[in-house]
Design a protein around this motif. Sequence first.
Motif, PDB file in Angstrom:
ATOM      1  N   ALA A   2       0.842  -1.200   0.000  1.00 30.29           N
ATOM      2  CA  ALA A   2       0.000   0.000   0.000  1.00 30.29           C
ATOM      3  C   ALA A   2       0.874   1.246   0.000  1.00 30.29           C
ATOM      4  O   ALA A   2       2.026   1.212   0.421  1.00 30.29           O
ATOM      5  N   GLU A  16      -7.122  12.534  -2.928  1.00 32.98           N
ATOM      6  CA  GLU A  16      -8.366  11.882  -2.504  1.00 32.98           C
ATOM      7  C   GLU A  16      -9.339  11.677  -3.653  1.00 32.98           C
ATOM      8  O   GLU A  16      -9.914  10.606  -3.822  1.00 32.98           O
ATOM      9  N   CYS A  19      -8.251   8.758  -6.223  1.00 33.39           N
ATOM     10  CA  CYS A  19      -8.173   7.355  -5.796  1.00 33.39           C
ATOM     11  C   CYS A  19      -9.380   6.571  -6.322  1.00 33.39           C
ATOM     12  O   CYS A  19     -10.520   6.882  -5.982  1.00 33.39           O
ATOM     13  N   VAL A  21     -10.451   3.674  -5.549  1.00 35.20           N
ATOM     14  CA  VAL A  21     -11.130   2.826  -4.561  1.00 35.20           C
ATOM     15  C   VAL A  21     -11.481   3.589  -3.280  1.00 35.20           C
ATOM     16  O   VAL A  21     -11.825   2.993  -2.263  1.00 35.20           O
ATOM     17  N   SER A  22     -11.369   4.908  -3.320  1.00 34.97           N
ATOM     18  CA  SER A  22     -11.705   5.775  -2.176  1.00 34.97           C
ATOM     19  C   SER A  22     -10.985   5.358  -0.896  1.00 34.97           C
ATOM     20  O   SER A  22     -11.588   5.294   0.177  1.00 34.97           O
ATOM     21  N   ALA A  23      -9.685   5.100  -1.013  1.00 34.63           N
ATOM     22  CA  ALA A  23      -8.892   4.668   0.143  1.00 34.63           C
ATOM     23  C   ALA A  23      -8.297   5.833   0.920  1.00 34.63           C
ATOM     24  O   ALA A  23      -7.674   5.624   1.958  1.00 34.63           O
ATOM     25  N   ILE A  24      -8.481   7.062   0.443  1.00 31.48           N
ATOM     26  CA  ILE A  24      -7.854   8.228   1.070  1.00 31.48           C
ATOM     27  C   ILE A  24      -8.909   9.095   1.738  1.00 31.48           C
ATOM     28  O   ILE A  24      -9.953   9.384   1.171  1.00 31.48           O
ATOM     29  N   SER A  25      -8.596   9.509   2.977  1.00 32.15           N
ATOM     30  CA  SER A  25      -9.502  10.393   3.706  1.00 32.15           C
ATOM     31  C   SER A  25      -8.686  11.382   4.530  1.00 32.15           C
ATOM     32  O   SER A  25      -7.500  11.185   4.765  1.00 32.15           O
ATOM     33  N   ILE A  33      -4.068   7.090   3.969  1.00 31.59           N
ATOM     34  CA  ILE A  33      -4.461   6.024   3.059  1.00 31.59           C
ATOM     35  C   ILE A  33      -4.774   4.770   3.860  1.00 31.59           C
ATOM     36  O   ILE A  33      -3.957   4.332   4.669  1.00 31.59           O
ATOM     37  N   ASP A  34      -5.942   4.205   3.645  1.00 30.28           N
ATOM     38  CA  ASP A  34      -6.330   2.952   4.295  1.00 30.28           C
ATOM     39  C   ASP A  34      -5.612   1.813   3.567  1.00 30.28           C
ATOM     40  O   ASP A  34      -5.925   1.497   2.422  1.00 30.28           O
ATOM     41  N   THR A  37      -7.596  -0.998   1.927  1.00 30.75           N
ATOM     42  CA  THR A  37      -8.391  -0.659   0.745  1.00 30.75           C
ATOM     43  C   THR A  37      -7.508  -0.335  -0.457  1.00 30.75           C
ATOM     44  O   THR A  37      -7.881  -0.594  -1.593  1.00 30.75           O
ATOM     45  N   CYS A  38      -6.338   0.203  -0.215  1.00 24.73           N
ATOM     46  CA  CYS A  38      -5.411   0.627  -1.267  1.00 24.73           C
ATOM     47  C   CYS A  38      -5.051  -0.540  -2.187  1.00 24.73           C
ATOM     48  O   CYS A  38      -4.742  -1.639  -1.717  1.00 24.73           O
TER      49      CYS A  38
END
Length: 56
Positions: A2, A16, A19, A21-25, A33-34, A37-38
């Motif tokens: 990741a 954000e 991404c 897969v929406s892994a960034i918040s 970065i999760d 999910t990454c």
Amino acid sequence: MAYTISDACVNCGACEGECPVSAISEKGSKREIDAGTCISCGTCAGVCPAEAISEA
């Protein structure tokens, strides 16, 4: 592996939205970065103006 975001992050949010897969918040004063999910595509690193994103 990741990708991770270092303390050089300026919290601009450019990564954000890119991404797939929406892994960034947003987490405090920077983005996070999760790792679960990454998908390690590297899209976020390519758009980071601070060059704060790298593969872990």
